[in-house]
Design a protein around this motif. Sequence first.
Motif, PDB file in Angstrom:
ATOM      1  N   LEU A 145       0.656  -1.138   0.015  1.00  8.08           N
ATOM      2  CA  LEU A 145      -0.098  -0.069  -0.164  1.00  8.08           C
ATOM      3  C   LEU A 145       0.775   1.327   0.069  1.00  8.08           C
ATOM      4  O   LEU A 145       0.536   2.123  -0.750  1.00  8.08           O
ATOM      5  N   ALA A 146       1.972   1.231   0.756  1.00  4.80           N
ATOM      6  CA  ALA A 146       2.856   2.363   0.590  1.00  4.80           C
ATOM      7  C   ALA A 146       3.433   2.720  -0.591  1.00  4.80           C
ATOM      8  O   ALA A 146       3.544   3.863  -1.128  1.00  4.80           O
ATOM      9  N   TRP A 147       3.983   1.493  -1.353  1.00  4.22           N
ATOM     10  CA  TRP A 147       4.386   1.749  -2.716  1.00  4.22           C
ATOM     11  C   TRP A 147       3.316   2.352  -3.732  1.00  4.22           C
ATOM     12  O   TRP A 147       3.657   3.252  -4.474  1.00  4.22           O
ATOM     13  N   TYR A 148       2.252   1.504  -3.726  1.00  5.77           N
ATOM     14  CA  TYR A 148       0.928   2.121  -4.443  1.00  5.77           C
ATOM     15  C   TYR A 148       0.595   3.505  -4.035  1.00  5.77           C
ATOM     16  O   TYR A 148       0.314   4.474  -5.110  1.00  5.77           O
ATOM     17  N   GLU A 149       0.512   3.854  -2.745  1.00 10.36           N
ATOM     18  CA  GLU A 149       0.399   5.590  -2.384  1.00 10.36           C
ATOM     19  C   GLU A 149       1.584   6.320  -2.894  1.00 10.36           C
ATOM     20  O   GLU A 149       1.071   7.430  -3.616  1.00 10.36           O
ATOM     21  N   SER A 150       2.614   5.989  -3.034  1.00 10.11           N
ATOM     22  CA  SER A 150       3.629   6.942  -3.395  1.00 10.11           C
ATOM     23  C   SER A 150       3.708   6.978  -4.812  1.00 10.11           C
ATOM     24  O   SER A 150       3.907   8.025  -5.487  1.00 10.11           O
ATOM     25  N   TRP A 151       3.355   5.657  -5.645  1.00 13.14           N
ATOM     26  CA  TRP A 151       3.426   5.865  -7.109  1.00 13.14           C
ATOM     27  C   TRP A 151       2.343   6.514  -7.474  1.00 13.14           C
ATOM     28  O   TRP A 151       2.289   7.623  -8.415  1.00 13.14           O
ATOM     29  N   ILE A 152       0.964   6.462  -6.845  1.00 13.19           N
ATOM     30  CA  ILE A 152      -0.209   7.279  -7.383  1.00 13.19           C
ATOM     31  C   ILE A 152       0.074   8.746  -7.157  1.00 13.19           C
ATOM     32  O   ILE A 152      -0.280   9.609  -8.109  1.00 13.19           O
ATOM     33  N   SER A 153       0.456   9.238  -6.139  1.00 13.56           N
ATOM     34  CA  SER A 153       0.795  10.676  -5.739  1.00 13.56           C
ATOM     35  C   SER A 153       1.712  11.061  -6.506  1.00 13.56           C
ATOM     36  O   SER A 153       1.423  12.354  -6.937  1.00 13.56           O
ATOM     37  N   HIS A 154       2.852  10.508  -7.014  1.00 13.99           N
ATOM     38  CA  HIS A 154       3.770  11.289  -7.539  1.00 13.99           C
ATOM     39  C   HIS A 154       3.353  11.049  -9.353  1.00 13.99           C
ATOM     40  O   HIS A 154       3.752  12.156  -9.728  1.00 13.99           O
TER      41      HIS A 154
END
Length: 554
Positions: free
Chosen positions: A38-47
Amino acid sequence: LGVTSGILAGAAGVPGMSDTVATLAIGVPVIAIVAAGLAWYESWISHDMAYRLLCEMRISLFARLERLAPAYLLGRRTGDLTSMMTGDIETVESFFAHAIAPAFVAVLVPGFALAVLAANSWVLALVLVPFLIAVGFSPYLIGSRTDRIGNRLRAQTGLVNAHVADSVQGLREVLAYSYGTRRLAEITRQSEALTSLQVAYGRQLGFQTGMIEGTQAYGGLAVLAFGGWLSTQGTIRATDLPLLTMLAFTCFGPIAQISQVAKELQGAFGSGRRLFRVHDAPVAVDDGPGARTDAGSPADHPAIEFDGVTFAYEPGLPPALADVSFAIRAGETVALVGQSGAGKSTVAHLALRFWDPQVGMIRVEGRDARTDILDDLRGRMAVVTQDIYLFRRTVRENIRLARPEATDADVEAACRRAQAHQFIEALPDGYDTRLEERGASLSGGQRQRLALARALLRETPILILDEATSHLDAANEASVRDALVAASAGRAVLIIAHRLSTIRNADRIVVLHAGRIAEVGTHADLMSRDGAYANLMKSQMRQDARIGAPVAAG
């Protein structure tokens, strides 16, 4: 993950909880993997969102500046606009990349933790709430000063960037006039002012962070102390107290992120205000409907006509042009002459519709220029100015700027007509030689010939030459003038010149004085009148005689 680990630690020492401990021991690694995903997905989506926004904002800002120029650029420094294009947009991007997700976490995690606390002891949850509110609202309680300092900091950053850009671009003049020490002192003053604001901004943020850390510590201590008293009263189990205290501290982490979000938001607001000032600025000229409303063909009308034009660059300033009227038909060459500040270059600016006159009308091929689409209007004109800009690209690409679809043969033919082919061939890679910024590696005459080639390649019905041969020596000026005569066939040509020898053969000469037309006629007519033009010619002949330049006889 931290809460689950805390529950596992608390259950490990309780008899009869072996099944729960086994379940939690299996669940913790699974939760760790899910949390990492989830941390990876959140970082990818936000960036991904932020970088796309960054691209769109840069494109939008440049497109807006293109519509506002050149009127908006008067009185504004290139370095400050560059700072907006880079620093301010990056600040807004950083907010979307790093502040949106923490804002959601700051709501969800404390909500869950408070629910668990309330389920065990609503009193402990009630004790914790005031400290959470204090941490959450601290940026707003002390953030107004931070916001004011941040706005001044961004404005000062723009000034420093503009000053440094000016200094680098004008380094030759700085060295030539031994101005380096003074210029360095100016940069030092500007940089020290910036540093002072940065220190004040950092001090304010440090105070804000210290206040948040202290409130967190007191909040955790209050929960621990009150929870210890409740455990002595038998209200909660002593084994639950470490878990409940951990939950309390878990609440503070995400809410403390609100301060970071607030800091990012303050920076984004400051940068956003600077960007919106550009987007909200009024456009001096805009596209007309583009429809042809006249019944006749372009050949029935002058190629360009000024009809009673009066224009001032700013309200309250004296007019740069006052009641100016003249026309140029296809195949005619009209020259504008006059002393510096007479309004000659203003005529070129208005012809290109960089501004609109306050009084009167400018017609191009018989119709009001304001009714035309700007690209269509300017697409019928080619211009060579005394301030030549060459991009850091190859010679061929710089010339092809005028007509991107032109072939290599077309480019070479235009360069031959502008007397530029010979020196281009002598460059290390010929037409594929990459030029330095602003063509710094070329002489003034070479840059001017490239600008002429660019204009000749455009093949437009109207040609505007604003001091187009001012950097050429006598031999090259004569050959380029011959080339221009050949290129002018069938075109309407407007020549703006200080060197009167370049306009003697014009069909008409318009003499401007203080923004008004003083005389109109041929060279011979005007010389015979012994008026303003004759005085200008005599003055230049005396000046040329003093410096040994070729004299244009009357």
